[in-house]
Design an enzyme around this catalytic site. Structure first.
Site, mmCIF file in Angstrom:
data_model
loop_
_atom_site.group_PDB
_atom_site.id
_atom_site.type_symbol
_atom_site.label_atom_id
_atom_site.label_comp_id
_atom_site.label_asym_id
_atom_site.label_seq_id
_atom_site.Cartn_x
_atom_site.Cartn_y
_atom_site.Cartn_z
ATOM 1 N N ILE A 19 0.834 -1.206 0.000
ATOM 2 C CA ILE A 19 0.000 0.000 0.000
ATOM 3 C C ILE A 19 0.869 1.257 0.000
ATOM 4 O O ILE A 19 0.572 2.224 -0.685
ATOM 5 C CB ILE A 19 -0.974 -0.029 1.193
ATOM 6 C CG1 ILE A 19 -2.048 -1.090 0.905
ATOM 7 C CG2 ILE A 19 -1.619 1.323 1.425
ATOM 8 C CD1 ILE A 19 -2.808 -1.545 2.094
ATOM 9 N N THR A 192 14.726 0.463 13.711
ATOM 10 C CA THR A 192 14.915 1.115 12.410
ATOM 11 C C THR A 192 16.400 1.340 12.133
ATOM 12 O O THR A 192 16.885 1.105 11.024
ATOM 13 C CB THR A 192 14.141 2.456 12.378
ATOM 14 O OG1 THR A 192 12.760 2.148 12.462
ATOM 15 C CG2 THR A 192 14.420 3.234 11.098
ATOM 16 N N LYS A 224 16.578 12.408 15.246
ATOM 17 C CA LYS A 224 17.373 11.254 15.684
ATOM 18 C C LYS A 224 17.440 10.197 14.573
ATOM 19 O O LYS A 224 18.519 9.677 14.252
ATOM 20 C CB LYS A 224 16.725 10.662 16.942
ATOM 21 C CG LYS A 224 17.537 9.594 17.600
ATOM 22 C CD LYS A 224 16.932 9.249 18.957
ATOM 23 C CE LYS A 224 17.615 8.041 19.558
ATOM 24 N NZ LYS A 224 16.896 7.533 20.726
ATOM 25 N N ARG A 240 1.318 7.117 10.003
ATOM 26 C CA ARG A 240 0.538 6.662 11.146
ATOM 27 C C ARG A 240 -0.640 5.808 10.665
ATOM 28 O O ARG A 240 -1.107 5.970 9.544
ATOM 29 C CB ARG A 240 0.020 7.861 11.927
ATOM 30 C CG ARG A 240 0.432 7.720 13.369
ATOM 31 C CD ARG A 240 -0.148 8.760 14.273
ATOM 32 N NE ARG A 240 0.141 10.139 13.879
ATOM 33 C CZ ARG A 240 -0.472 11.164 14.478
ATOM 34 N NH1 ARG A 240 -1.372 10.955 15.409
ATOM 35 N NH2 ARG A 240 -0.185 12.399 14.121
ATOM 36 N N CYS A 382 -17.241 -17.007 -9.270
ATOM 37 C CA CYS A 382 -16.495 -18.197 -9.666
ATOM 38 C C CYS A 382 -17.070 -19.456 -9.016
ATOM 39 O O CYS A 382 -18.137 -19.913 -9.400
ATOM 40 C CB CYS A 382 -15.012 -18.005 -9.373
ATOM 41 S SG CYS A 382 -14.002 -19.044 -10.452
ATOM 42 N N LEU A 383 -16.416 -19.991 -8.003
ATOM 43 C CA LEU A 383 -16.987 -21.141 -7.295
ATOM 44 C C LEU A 383 -18.383 -20.783 -6.772
ATOM 45 O O LEU A 383 -19.270 -21.639 -6.700
ATOM 46 C CB LEU A 383 -16.081 -21.539 -6.125
ATOM 47 C CG LEU A 383 -16.550 -22.735 -5.328
ATOM 48 C CD1 LEU A 383 -16.437 -24.009 -6.134
ATOM 49 C CD2 LEU A 383 -15.764 -22.868 -4.036
ATOM 50 N N GLN A 386 -20.706 -21.593 -9.432
ATOM 51 C CA GLN A 386 -20.847 -23.043 -9.581
ATOM 52 C C GLN A 386 -21.765 -23.593 -8.481
ATOM 53 O O GLN A 386 -22.621 -24.436 -8.734
ATOM 54 C CB GLN A 386 -19.465 -23.701 -9.558
ATOM 55 C CG GLN A 386 -18.573 -23.205 -10.703
ATOM 56 C CD GLN A 386 -17.149 -23.769 -10.676
ATOM 57 O OE1 GLN A 386 -16.751 -24.429 -9.726
ATOM 58 N NE2 GLN A 386 -16.382 -23.491 -11.728
ATOM 59 N N ARG A 463 -10.956 -24.065 -13.499
ATOM 60 C CA ARG A 463 -10.840 -25.190 -14.417
ATOM 61 C C ARG A 463 -12.209 -25.680 -14.876
ATOM 62 O O ARG A 463 -12.387 -26.115 -15.993
ATOM 63 C CB ARG A 463 -10.151 -26.359 -13.699
ATOM 64 C CG ARG A 463 -8.749 -26.595 -14.116
ATOM 65 C CD ARG A 463 -8.149 -27.768 -13.371
ATOM 66 N NE ARG A 463 -6.985 -27.339 -12.609
ATOM 67 C CZ ARG A 463 -5.829 -26.967 -13.151
ATOM 68 N NH1 ARG A 463 -5.665 -27.004 -14.441
ATOM 69 N NH2 ARG A 463 -4.832 -26.578 -12.400
ATOM 70 N N HIS A 508 -13.939 -13.261 -12.187
ATOM 71 C CA HIS A 508 -13.603 -12.537 -10.947
ATOM 72 C C HIS A 508 -13.676 -11.032 -11.158
ATOM 73 O O HIS A 508 -12.656 -10.397 -11.425
ATOM 74 C CB HIS A 508 -12.198 -12.914 -10.482
ATOM 75 C CG HIS A 508 -12.076 -14.324 -10.017
ATOM 76 N ND1 HIS A 508 -12.358 -14.700 -8.730
ATOM 77 C CD2 HIS A 508 -11.740 -15.457 -10.669
ATOM 78 C CE1 HIS A 508 -12.183 -16.006 -8.592
ATOM 79 N NE2 HIS A 508 -11.815 -16.488 -9.763
ATOM 80 N N GLU A 510 -13.867 -8.830 -9.042
ATOM 81 C CA GLU A 510 -13.170 -8.105 -7.966
ATOM 82 C C GLU A 510 -11.782 -7.614 -8.381
ATOM 83 O O GLU A 510 -11.224 -6.725 -7.758
ATOM 84 C CB GLU A 510 -13.070 -8.975 -6.705
ATOM 85 C CG GLU A 510 -12.147 -10.191 -6.783
ATOM 86 C CD GLU A 510 -12.833 -11.461 -7.282
ATOM 87 O OE1 GLU A 510 -13.857 -11.335 -7.988
ATOM 88 O OE2 GLU A 510 -12.341 -12.571 -6.981
HETATM 89 N N1 GLN Z 1 -12.632 -24.689 -8.127
HETATM 90 C C1 GLN Z 1 -13.380 -24.090 -9.192
HETATM 91 C C2 GLN Z 1 -12.722 -24.332 -10.536
HETATM 92 O O1 GLN Z 1 -11.558 -24.629 -10.603
HETATM 93 C C3 GLN Z 1 -13.563 -22.589 -8.955
HETATM 94 C C4 GLN Z 1 -12.293 -21.809 -8.960
HETATM 95 C C5 GLN Z 1 -12.409 -20.435 -8.346
HETATM 96 O O2 GLN Z 1 -13.360 -20.133 -7.628
HETATM 97 N N2 GLN Z 1 -11.451 -19.564 -8.596
HETATM 98 O O3 GLN Z 1 -13.368 -24.215 -11.545
#
Ligand code: GLN
Length: 535
Positions: A19, A192, A224, A240, A382-383, A386, A463, A508, A510
């Site tokens: 950061i 330091t 110092k 800080r 992602c997962l 699924q 995958r 993803h 994010e």
């Molecule tokens: N395990 C799942 C796959 O490989 C999802 C992967 C994940 O959430 N990044 O497809």
């Protein structure tokens, strides 16, 4: 010609070097320079993709499909230049390249050594990162803490680098800790001094010290530190603990860190502006008008870094909605053991993140069912997507033993399964579906309302895929397939029509959210959560 800033860390790890480095990037970018950033990681894995999140934290994926250190996520959130596969180098990659060359016979007759062969390879990678990004200023963060055995070749390369590019073209920033000793009621500079001493042993004299501290650095303390560490007093910067990480660039700028860097580099400043950042990001992050609670139901919730980009994306969505997002972290295994009970009573949104392996899956599926049936805003990643498909197949379509073949190889209804091309993969490293792929968004869907675009580009790391054999059945029961990767007809987004916000994606999002430009999925998830809360 590129100017190079090396950042190192001292005393202890977890001081926020990523950061701090990104914040330096931000203030130099605000001065009108093209800034790029790079991370050097001392571990021997070729990339963090093969590590457990508890070992490493989140694996950040770049647009061009590299699995990288999570600090690259900070870089992209703070500055405008996108990271690439050239923005992260590990000891594993460096040795891999050198050893491959040795086997080819490129060094015939010679002994291969850390100096010069390994250090040359490191320097080459730094130059490559500068060249590819066309940066005017490249910031190179060196992982680990000064004094570690494994980061020595990187520090040695950094030392040599200034010799090669010239005194005014490289500088060294050292991030350190000034601890407060309660019994003595004093802050202490000795660690330091030792850390800087250690750096000098290697031949690096830091130009700038960034001091993490709980208490203000009084003038005499600065003096110092300056005297003992041989650093100009005005280059001893106080860092800080802040309320929001997005404040840090302002903190650095107030102390003139940008001016010090310009001076060292003999650069003339261009513009200087962080007003928007202050008004639109920092003020709202610190003093929002509203508050909303959402649950993240995952299995790596014990570690702050495991879902780093997700937590930050929720904060960004909060900033946009003038809202403090209180994140309730729920261990999906708890749900498995004790049921949902009252766990989700006080939240207005439920998010299920990505992950690997069967542990915790049934708890996630229960949480998703709860969100679907009680019409609570839901976002699956992602997962998480699924699991949403498995849940819907089991509980809305009568496919009782529906599963992903990741969890049950012989699942009766393999609604999530491997593509033919993945079935033959043997190596685990770097072989998932990785990086940005285009996705066609279905007109009239919730996804289209969110993105307001027919074609998007999002980053992947998985995958397994939705199994198209079940598409018709699920569609009949009310699931909408609102995003498709056209070239291979892969499902990228699913949603449910009679629900205020139930959206799950195979990618993803994010990784592409920024504090001043929240990702639309997170933005609208939080907007809907606020509406849900009012009800
Ligand atoms: N395990 C799942 C796959 O490989 C999802 C992967 C994940 O959430 N990044 O497809």
């Amino acid at each position: 010609m590129t100017k190079y800033i090396f950042t190192t860390g001292g005393v202890i790890s977890s001081l926020g070097k990523g950061i701090a480095s990104a914040s330096i990037g931000k203030i130099m970018e605000s001065r009108g320079f093209k800034v790029a950033m790079m991370k050097l990681d001392p571990y021997i894995n070729v990339d963090p993709g093969t590590m457990n999140p508890y070992q490493h934290g989140e694996v950040y994926v770049t647009e061009d499909g590299a699995e990288t250190d999570l600090d690259l996520g900070h870089y992209e959130r703070f500055i405008n230049t996108e990271t690439t596969k050239f923005s992260n180098a590990t000891t594993g990659q460096v040795y891999n390249a050198v050893i491959a060359r040795e086997r080819r016979g490129d060094y015939l007759g010679k002994t291969i050594q850390v100096i010069p062969h390994i250090t040359d390879e490191i320097k080459e990678r730094i130059r490559k990162a500068a060249h590819v990004s066309k940066a005017e200023i490249l910031i190179i963060e060196i992982g680990g803490t000064v004094g570690d055995i494994e980061s020595l070749p990187f520090l040695e390369a950094a030392r040599q680098f200034r010799l090669e590019v010239g005194y005014h073209n490289a500088l060294y920033v050292h991030l350190t800790l000034i601890p407060y000793v309660r019994s003595a009621e004093e802050i202490k500079t000795k660690p330091t001094q030792h850390s800087v001493g250690k750096l000098r042993e290697i031949g690096i004299q830091p130009d700038i010290l960034i001091c993490r501290t709980e208490k203000a650095l009084r003038d005499d303390i600065r003096e110092k530190i300056s005297l003992f560490c041989n650093v100009n007093k005005d280059a001893v910067i106080e860092a800080r603990d802040a309320e929001s990480i997005y404040q840090i660039p302002l903190v650095f700028k107030e102390q003139g860190l940008d001016k010090i860097i310009l001076g060292q580099f003999q650069l003339k400043s261009k513009s200087t502006d962080l007003k928007d950042w202050k008004k639109k990001v920092v003020q709202r992050a610190i003093h929002p008008r509203h508050k909303v609670a959402v649950a993240v139901v995952g299995k790596y919730i014990g570690l702050q870094d495991a879902y780093k980009s997700i937590y930050e994306s929720l904060i960004h969505a909060g900033i946009h909605n003038d809202t403090r997002v209180a994140i309730k972290k729920i261990d999906s295994e708890e749900i498995e053991k004790h049921g949902i009970g009252s766990l989700l009573d006080d939240v207005s949104g439920i998010l299920v993140p990505g992950g690997f392996g069967y542990r915790g899956i049934e708890g996630k599926i229960k949480a998703i069912r709860y969100a679907r049936e009680n019409k609570i805003p839901f976002l699956g990643l992602c997962l998480g997507m699924q699991c949403a498909v498995i849940e819907f197949s089991r509980n809305a379509c009568g496919l009782k033993r529906a599963n992903s073949t990741e969890f049950d190889r012989k699942a009766k209804y393999p609604v999530i399964s491997l593509l033919e091309e993945q079935k033959h993969v043997k190596d685990m490293g770097g072989t998932m579906r990785l990086g940005a792929y285009p996705c066609k968004v279905r007109k009239g869907s919730l996804a289209y309302k969110v993105y307001k675009k027919g074609l998007i580009l999002e980053r992947h790391r998985h995958r397994y895929e939705f199994n198209n054999k079940y598409k018709n059945l699920l569609e009949k029961k009310g699931m909408v397939f609102s995003g498709i990767y056209p070239k291979k007809n892969l499902v990228e987004m699913v949603e449910i029509s009679n629900h205020p916000f139930f959206l799950a994606v195979q990618y993803h999002p994010e990784f592409k959210s920024k504090p001043d430009k929240p990702h639309p999925l997170f933005r609208d998830f939080i907007t809907t959560a606020l509406k849900h809360q009012k009800k």
